[in-house]
Design a protein around this motif. Structure first.
Motif, PDB file in Angstrom:
ATOM      1  N   ALA A  32       0.835  -1.203   0.000  1.00  0.00           N
ATOM      2  CA  ALA A  32       0.000   0.000   0.000  1.00  0.00           C
ATOM      3  C   ALA A  32       0.868   1.251   0.000  1.00  0.00           C
ATOM      4  O   ALA A  32       0.630   2.192  -0.776  1.00  0.00           O
ATOM      5  CB  ALA A  32      -0.920  -0.003   1.222  1.00  0.00           C
ATOM      6  N   PHE A  53     -10.951  -0.150  -2.147  1.00  0.00           N
ATOM      7  CA  PHE A  53     -11.184  -1.358  -1.353  1.00  0.00           C
ATOM      8  C   PHE A  53     -12.542  -1.962  -1.680  1.00  0.00           C
ATOM      9  O   PHE A  53     -13.550  -1.256  -1.771  1.00  0.00           O
ATOM     10  CB  PHE A  53     -11.080  -1.030   0.137  1.00  0.00           C
ATOM     11  CG  PHE A  53      -9.686  -0.631   0.543  1.00  0.00           C
ATOM     12  CD1 PHE A  53      -8.737  -1.582   0.847  1.00  0.00           C
ATOM     13  CD2 PHE A  53      -9.319   0.708   0.568  1.00  0.00           C
ATOM     14  CE1 PHE A  53      -7.438  -1.218   1.190  1.00  0.00           C
ATOM     15  CE2 PHE A  53      -8.033   1.093   0.916  1.00  0.00           C
ATOM     16  CZ  PHE A  53      -7.090   0.124   1.222  1.00  0.00           C
ATOM     17  N   VAL A  60     -12.046  -6.780   1.897  1.00  0.00           N
ATOM     18  CA  VAL A  60     -11.598  -6.230   3.183  1.00  0.00           C
ATOM     19  C   VAL A  60     -12.493  -6.707   4.332  1.00  0.00           C
ATOM     20  O   VAL A  60     -12.094  -6.634   5.500  1.00  0.00           O
ATOM     21  CB  VAL A  60     -11.539  -4.691   3.112  1.00  0.00           C
ATOM     22  CG1 VAL A  60     -12.919  -4.076   3.242  1.00  0.00           C
ATOM     23  CG2 VAL A  60     -10.580  -4.123   4.144  1.00  0.00           C
ATOM     24  N   ARG A  78      -6.658  -5.593   5.777  1.00  0.00           N
ATOM     25  CA  ARG A  78      -7.330  -4.669   6.688  1.00  0.00           C
ATOM     26  C   ARG A  78      -6.342  -3.690   7.312  1.00  0.00           C
ATOM     27  O   ARG A  78      -6.666  -2.516   7.520  1.00  0.00           O
ATOM     28  CB  ARG A  78      -8.097  -5.448   7.755  1.00  0.00           C
ATOM     29  CG  ARG A  78      -9.416  -6.012   7.249  1.00  0.00           C
ATOM     30  CD  ARG A  78     -10.342  -6.364   8.383  1.00  0.00           C
ATOM     31  NE  ARG A  78      -9.844  -7.506   9.127  1.00  0.00           N
ATOM     32  CZ  ARG A  78     -10.055  -8.779   8.778  1.00  0.00           C
ATOM     33  NH1 ARG A  78     -10.745  -9.051   7.698  1.00  0.00           N
ATOM     34  NH2 ARG A  78      -9.581  -9.754   9.503  1.00  0.00           N
ATOM     35  N   ALA A 131      -5.788  -1.093   4.837  1.00  0.00           N
ATOM     36  CA  ALA A 131      -6.941  -0.195   4.792  1.00  0.00           C
ATOM     37  C   ALA A 131      -6.932   0.776   5.967  1.00  0.00           C
ATOM     38  O   ALA A 131      -7.372   1.920   5.844  1.00  0.00           O
ATOM     39  CB  ALA A 131      -8.233  -1.007   4.792  1.00  0.00           C
ATOM     40  N   ARG A 132      -6.423   0.323   7.105  1.00  0.00           N
ATOM     41  CA  ARG A 132      -6.363   1.212   8.269  1.00  0.00           C
ATOM     42  C   ARG A 132      -5.371   2.350   8.066  1.00  0.00           C
ATOM     43  O   ARG A 132      -5.591   3.474   8.525  1.00  0.00           O
ATOM     44  CB  ARG A 132      -5.991   0.412   9.527  1.00  0.00           C
ATOM     45  CG  ARG A 132      -7.179  -0.202  10.244  1.00  0.00           C
ATOM     46  CD  ARG A 132      -6.790  -0.749  11.595  1.00  0.00           C
ATOM     47  NE  ARG A 132      -6.115  -2.029  11.491  1.00  0.00           N
ATOM     48  CZ  ARG A 132      -6.709  -3.207  11.627  1.00  0.00           C
ATOM     49  NH1 ARG A 132      -8.007  -3.262  11.878  1.00  0.00           N
ATOM     50  NH2 ARG A 132      -6.029  -4.325  11.526  1.00  0.00           N
ATOM     51  N   CYS A 171      -4.343   3.658   5.136  1.00  0.00           N
ATOM     52  CA  CYS A 171      -4.551   4.473   3.939  1.00  0.00           C
ATOM     53  C   CYS A 171      -5.074   5.849   4.340  1.00  0.00           C
ATOM     54  O   CYS A 171      -6.068   5.953   5.060  1.00  0.00           O
ATOM     55  CB  CYS A 171      -5.544   3.793   3.007  1.00  0.00           C
ATOM     56  SG  CYS A 171      -5.819   4.677   1.450  1.00  0.00           S
ATOM     57  N   ILE A 204      -8.505   7.188  -0.262  1.00  0.00           N
ATOM     58  CA  ILE A 204      -9.283   5.956  -0.175  1.00  0.00           C
ATOM     59  C   ILE A 204     -10.505   6.025  -1.080  1.00  0.00           C
ATOM     60  O   ILE A 204     -11.144   7.074  -1.222  1.00  0.00           O
ATOM     61  CB  ILE A 204      -9.688   5.679   1.292  1.00  0.00           C
ATOM     62  CG1 ILE A 204     -10.102   4.225   1.487  1.00  0.00           C
ATOM     63  CG2 ILE A 204     -10.780   6.635   1.777  1.00  0.00           C
ATOM     64  CD1 ILE A 204     -10.152   3.809   2.942  1.00  0.00           C
ATOM     65  N   THR A 259     -19.486  -2.872   2.672  1.00  0.00           N
ATOM     66  CA  THR A 259     -18.042  -2.658   2.743  1.00  0.00           C
ATOM     67  C   THR A 259     -17.722  -1.351   3.443  1.00  0.00           C
ATOM     68  O   THR A 259     -16.822  -1.286   4.292  1.00  0.00           O
ATOM     69  CB  THR A 259     -17.443  -2.679   1.328  1.00  0.00           C
ATOM     70  OG1 THR A 259     -17.705  -3.947   0.731  1.00  0.00           O
ATOM     71  CG2 THR A 259     -15.942  -2.431   1.358  1.00  0.00           C
ATOM     72  N   LEU A 303     -15.536  -1.174   6.851  1.00  0.00           N
ATOM     73  CA  LEU A 303     -14.255  -0.482   6.732  1.00  0.00           C
ATOM     74  C   LEU A 303     -14.219   0.747   7.635  1.00  0.00           C
ATOM     75  O   LEU A 303     -13.181   1.066   8.233  1.00  0.00           O
ATOM     76  CB  LEU A 303     -14.008  -0.099   5.280  1.00  0.00           C
ATOM     77  CG  LEU A 303     -12.676   0.567   4.934  1.00  0.00           C
ATOM     78  CD1 LEU A 303     -11.500  -0.244   5.452  1.00  0.00           C
ATOM     79  CD2 LEU A 303     -12.567   0.765   3.429  1.00  0.00           C
ATOM     80  N   ARG A 311     -11.490   1.739  10.686  1.00  0.00           N
ATOM     81  CA  ARG A 311     -10.751   3.000  10.686  1.00  0.00           C
ATOM     82  C   ARG A 311     -11.179   3.943  11.819  1.00  0.00           C
ATOM     83  O   ARG A 311     -10.606   5.022  11.969  1.00  0.00           O
ATOM     84  CB  ARG A 311     -10.941   3.694   9.337  1.00  0.00           C
ATOM     85  CG  ARG A 311     -10.253   2.947   8.191  1.00  0.00           C
ATOM     86  CD  ARG A 311     -10.609   3.519   6.833  1.00  0.00           C
ATOM     87  NE  ARG A 311     -10.225   4.916   6.688  1.00  0.00           N
ATOM     88  CZ  ARG A 311      -9.012   5.331   6.298  1.00  0.00           C
ATOM     89  NH1 ARG A 311      -8.067   4.435   6.026  1.00  0.00           N
ATOM     90  NH2 ARG A 311      -8.747   6.612   6.168  1.00  0.00           N
TER      91      ARG A 311
END
Length: 268
Positions: free
Chosen positions: A169, A181, A185, A194, A197-198, A200, A205, A232, A236, A240
């Motif tokens: 990433a 994403f 995820v 994941r 994703a946290r 980003c 995003i 999603t 997500l 976050r």
């Protein structure tokens, strides 16, 4: 009975394939369910030459739908001069907001890798020529994709359905790319994803379904559709530490800026 997705205003599904069944068999219903879930815009991706004209037709017929056109790495052998010239003619259409999906897929290797790399390079050139972002499909090939990207002047772009780890990433973020994403995820075994994703940044995003593939929990195993991007988004957002509405609005602003989408949400 399948659970209904939550309604989260301002969602944008930045990557779906509306011309695949079952969506194409009930496009009006698909778009109505998406609107009920809060999806204000969708990017329909035509990733074979035969899909380009129909993709523009779908986007022209539905105000909330926009198109991205390219050649999937599985079909990279099709990316000859004649076919790419045809792609260029379609890319000039005002309903086309991105070039792709293109990229490298070393997991399936359905096209020779040298052909995939050449096709990716040509798509990057087209993205720069038309001042439109490129949509990348990258699987087990981040290093080679970085080499192709680094070999040319920079273009804006999306790593669609990002499935990498935090280091991968960061490699894309350092190159100015956005990470999109999908329902993956939400899968229980997606720990490294994941974590990516946290980390980003909120201004990089994006959200997508890749419908009809990759339906998120709690509808995993079913055919995916744009409405399910709400599942999603909700999961997500929890990862976050923000509300689903906050994540939807951040991703919305990113998609509108990158893809030059109108801010309003028209009917239709």
């Amino acid at each position: 009975m399948l659970p209904a997705p939550p309604t989260i205003p301002g969602l944008i599904d930045t990557h779906c394939h509306l011309d695949y069944p079952p969506m194409i068999d009930d496009l009006a219903g698909t778009l109505a369910r998406a609107a009920a879930a809060g999806v204000e815009r969708l990017v329909h991706v035509g990733c074979t030459p035969a899909a380009w004209a129909p993709a523009i037709a779908i986007a022209t017929a539905h105000d909330r739908v926009h198109a991205a056109l390219g050649i999937h790495p599985h079909d990279a052998q099709l990316a000859d001069d004649v076919t790419l010239a045809e792609l260029a003619r379609h890319l000039d259409h005002p309903r086309v907001v991105a070039v792709g999906e293109t990229g490298l897929d070393y997991f399936y290797d359905r096209s020779p890798r040298d052909q995939q790399r050449r096709a990716l390079a040509r798509h990057l050139e087209l993205a720069r020529k038309f001042s439109k972002p490129v949509v990348l499909h990258i699987r087990d090939a981040h290093a080679d994709a970085w080499a192709e990207v680094d070999a040319q002047p920079p273009v804006a772009g999306i790593v669609h359905c990002f499935t990498g780890n935090p280091d991968e990433a960061r490699g894309w973020l350092d190159r100015g790319y956005f990470l999109s994403f999908s329902g993956i995820v939400t899968f229980p075994n997606a720990g490294p994803l994941r974590e990516a994703a946290r980390i980003c940044p909120a201004d990089r995003i994006l959200l997508e379904t890749d419908a009809p593939y990759l339906a998120p929990v709690p509808v995993r195993g079913r055919k995916n559709e744009p409405a399910y991007v709400a599942f999603t988004c909700a999961q997500l957002a929890g990862l976050r530490g923000v509300t689903p509405g906050q994540l939807a609005q951040a991703a919305n602003a990113n998609a509108r800026a990158l893809l030059r989408l109108p801010a309003a949400s028209p009917a239709g």
